[in-house]
Design an enzyme around this catalytic site. Structure first.
Site, PDB file in Angstrom:
ATOM      1  N   TYR A  20      -2.071  -0.293  10.368  1.00 43.26           N
ATOM      2  CA  TYR A  20      -2.148  -0.786   8.983  1.00 43.26           C
ATOM      3  C   TYR A  20      -0.892  -0.371   8.216  1.00 43.26           C
ATOM      4  CZ  TYR A  20      -3.776  -1.132   4.119  1.00 43.26           C
ATOM      5  OH  TYR A  20      -3.894  -1.420   2.770  1.00 43.26           O
ATOM      6  N   SER A  75       0.868  -1.178   0.000  1.00 38.71           N
ATOM      7  CA  SER A  75       0.000   0.000   0.000  1.00 38.71           C
ATOM      8  C   SER A  75       0.905   1.228   0.000  1.00 38.71           C
ATOM      9  CB  SER A  75      -0.880   0.024   1.255  1.00 38.71           C
ATOM     10  OG  SER A  75      -1.482   1.302   1.406  1.00 38.71           O
TER      11      SER A  75
HETATM   12  N1  LIG Z   1      -8.251  -0.939  -2.523  1.00 41.00           N
HETATM   13  C1  LIG Z   1      -7.230  -0.117  -2.305  1.00 41.00           C
HETATM   14  O1  LIG Z   1      -7.271   1.092  -2.639  1.00 41.00           O
HETATM   15  C2  LIG Z   1      -5.988  -0.622  -1.643  1.00 41.00           C
HETATM   16  C3  LIG Z   1      -4.996   0.329  -1.346  1.00 41.00           C
HETATM   17  C4  LIG Z   1      -3.819  -0.109  -0.761  1.00 41.00           C
HETATM   18  C5  LIG Z   1      -3.638  -1.452  -0.510  1.00 41.00           C
HETATM   19  N2  LIG Z   1      -4.621  -2.355  -0.782  1.00 41.00           N
HETATM   20  C6  LIG Z   1      -4.360  -3.774  -0.471  1.00 41.00           C
HETATM   21  O2  LIG Z   1      -4.873  -4.575  -1.497  1.00 41.00           O
HETATM   22  C7  LIG Z   1      -5.188  -5.869  -0.981  1.00 41.00           C
HETATM   23  C8  LIG Z   1      -6.578  -6.270  -1.448  1.00 41.00           C
HETATM   24  O3  LIG Z   1      -7.535  -5.397  -0.854  1.00 41.00           O
HETATM   25  P1  LIG Z   1      -8.884  -4.946  -1.600  1.00 41.00           P
HETATM   26  O4  LIG Z   1      -8.843  -3.483  -1.701  1.00 41.00           O
HETATM   27  O5  LIG Z   1      -9.086  -5.759  -2.803  1.00 41.00           O
HETATM   28  O6  LIG Z   1      -9.965  -5.283  -0.463  1.00 41.00           O
HETATM   29  P2  LIG Z   1     -11.052  -6.449  -0.348  1.00 41.00           P
HETATM   30  O7  LIG Z   1     -12.002  -6.398  -1.481  1.00 41.00           O
HETATM   31  O8  LIG Z   1     -11.555  -6.368   1.040  1.00 41.00           O
HETATM   32  O9  LIG Z   1     -10.188  -7.785  -0.538  1.00 41.00           O
HETATM   33  C9  LIG Z   1      -9.462  -8.380   0.492  1.00 41.00           C
HETATM   34  C10 LIG Z   1      -9.301  -9.850   0.166  1.00 41.00           C
HETATM   35  O10 LIG Z   1      -8.516 -10.460   1.195  1.00 41.00           O
HETATM   36  C11 LIG Z   1      -9.195 -11.629   1.621  1.00 41.00           C
HETATM   37  N3  LIG Z   1      -8.891 -11.940   3.006  1.00 41.00           N
HETATM   38  C12 LIG Z   1      -8.976 -11.105   4.083  1.00 41.00           C
HETATM   39  N4  LIG Z   1      -8.691 -11.784   5.194  1.00 41.00           N
HETATM   40  C13 LIG Z   1      -8.414 -13.067   4.819  1.00 41.00           C
HETATM   41  C14 LIG Z   1      -8.077 -14.261   5.538  1.00 41.00           C
HETATM   42  N5  LIG Z   1      -7.970 -14.271   6.877  1.00 41.00           N
HETATM   43  N6  LIG Z   1      -7.871 -15.399   4.845  1.00 41.00           N
HETATM   44  C15 LIG Z   1      -8.009 -15.403   3.484  1.00 41.00           C
HETATM   45  N7  LIG Z   1      -8.325 -14.318   2.758  1.00 41.00           N
HETATM   46  C16 LIG Z   1      -8.540 -13.166   3.435  1.00 41.00           C
HETATM   47  C17 LIG Z   1     -10.674 -11.305   1.427  1.00 41.00           C
HETATM   48  O11 LIG Z   1     -11.425 -12.499   1.257  1.00 41.00           O
HETATM   49  P3  LIG Z   1     -12.416 -13.150   2.351  1.00 41.00           P
HETATM   50  O12 LIG Z   1     -13.021 -12.037   3.159  1.00 41.00           O
HETATM   51  O13 LIG Z   1     -13.387 -13.903   1.504  1.00 41.00           O
HETATM   52  O14 LIG Z   1     -11.532 -14.046   3.155  1.00 41.00           O
HETATM   53  C18 LIG Z   1     -10.638 -10.556   0.106  1.00 41.00           C
HETATM   54  O15 LIG Z   1     -10.643 -11.473  -0.962  1.00 41.00           O
HETATM   55  C19 LIG Z   1      -5.030  -5.763   0.527  1.00 41.00           C
HETATM   56  O16 LIG Z   1      -3.782  -6.305   0.912  1.00 41.00           O
HETATM   57  C20 LIG Z   1      -5.053  -4.274   0.787  1.00 41.00           C
HETATM   58  O17 LIG Z   1      -4.361  -3.907   1.948  1.00 41.00           O
HETATM   59  C21 LIG Z   1      -5.798  -1.957  -1.335  1.00 41.00           C
END
Ligand SMILES: NC(=O)c1ccc[n+]([C@@H]2O[C@H](COP(=O)([O-])OP(=O)(O)OC[C@H]3O[C@@H](n4cnc5c(N)ncnc54)[C@H](OP(=O)(O)O)[C@@H]3O)[C@@H](O)[C@H]2O)c1
Length: 276
Positions: free
Chosen positions: A154, A141
């Site tokens: 975080y 991130s």
């Molecule tokens: N969106 C952004 O702007 C942004 C910015 C910076 C960084 N990120 C990073 O990008 C990554 C993906 O995030 P996202 O934005 O796509 O959010 P999201 O839609 O909430 O996706 C998170 C994913 O992680 C999985 N997950 C969470 N806890 C888990 C566990 N204990 N075991 C297995 N799977 C787990 C969730 O699946 P389940 O709930 O089905 O387990 C979901 O598929 C993260 O690492 C986040 O920190 C995102």
């Protein structure tokens, strides 16, 4: 340098958001994708979309916070996919809280899923990746580099996984390993991350990119071999600005945060000694 076609790619956290976009986007480009997450119903939808492009793709319903289960999961992935070319450590959870308001269990959860779990999974898959001359991608991130407000734990987790990636890359290269290591640092991409319960509302005021922007960023990282890639790309200039004047940068962050709170009609947080 990598051609996605024909690669076996494991994507963690593929039931929504960036992981789902990567699953479908990389399958469309010819990769057989392995997907995992906890929500079986959401994972099944993403798998069906990936299989329209690559029928050999498959999924695992796993809780990656269960660190004791990681070695067995990794072994099953290698067996079922017949090896592994790319691991994308994407699963993660947010935590928007004023620093002193984090509960102990929240701190442990964030560090377990954002730091310990991807480290353990990567190490469990290193032999398979070494055998294929593979690649590891960590989805970090911009928080790792920018110390944003209301996200200290975080941000610490993303800084930790970034440091691990850098150290892993050095160690692998010292040993002459062919495995490549990359970190992709997203800014604000449109996913459910910003609406998950038990978080303060987001203070970000930049326009969110579509989740699919992650696909080009990961492809670009793999193609160029770059250690760190930002999406959007303009974030890449900010770490140097911050390093050039850390105190000035943090003072600017305080000012910006107070303005954002006022614009959102939110109170300035109570000082720790007042909040108790
Ligand atoms: N969106 C952004 O702007 C942004 C910015 C910076 C960084 N990120 C990073 O990008 C990554 C993906 O995030 P996202 O934005 O796509 O959010 P999201 O839609 O909430 O996706 C998170 C994913 O992680 C999985 N997950 C969470 N806890 C888990 C566990 N204990 N075991 C297995 N799977 C787990 C969730 O699946 P389940 O709930 O089905 O387990 C979901 O598929 C993260 O690492 C986040 O920190 C995102």
């Amino acid at each position: 340098m990598i051609d996605i076609g024909g690669k076996r790619i494991l994507i963690t956290g593929a039931s929504s958001g960036l992981g789902a976009a990567l699953a479908v986007g990389l399958a469309e480009q010819g990769a057989t994708v392995g997907l995992c997450a906890r929500r079986a119903d959401r994972l099944a939808e993403v798998l069906a979309a990936a299989r329209e492009h690559q029928p050999a793709s498959r999924s695992w319903t796993v809780d990656l916070a269960d660190l004791d289960g990681i070695d067995a999961f990794a072994a099953d992935v290698v067996e079922q996919l017949g090896g592994l070319d790319v691991l994308i450590n994407n699963a993660g959870i947010p935590k928007r809280r004023w620093a002193w308001e984090h509960r102990p269990d929240e701190i442990a959860d964030v560090l377990r899923i954002n730091v310990e779990s991807p480290i353990r999974l990567t190490l469990a898959l290193l032999d398979a990746l070494g055998a294929s001359g593979g690649e590891v991608v960590f989805i970090g991130s911009v928080a790792a580099r920018l110390s944003p407000p209301n996200e200290s734990v975080y941000a610490a987790s993303k800084a930790a996984i970034t440091a691990f990636a850098e150290g892993l890359k050095v160690d692998l290269q010292v040993a002459g390993s062919p495995v490549g290591v990359h970190v992709v640092q997203p800014g604000v991409l449109d996913t459910e991350l910003f609406a998950l319960p038990d978080n303060d509302p987001s203070l970000a005021d930049i326009e969110a990119l579509p989740a699919t922007a992650i696909v080009d960023a990961v492809r670009s990282a793999l193609a160029s071999g770059a250690t760190e890639t930002f999406v959007p790309e303009w974030f890449a200039d900010l770490p140097a600005t911050k390093a050039g004047d850390l105190d000035g940068f943090l003072a600017g962050s305080v000012e910006y945060t107070r303005q954002r709170l006022e614009a959102e009609g939110r109170p300035v947080p109570a000082r720790p000694e007042v909040a108790g």
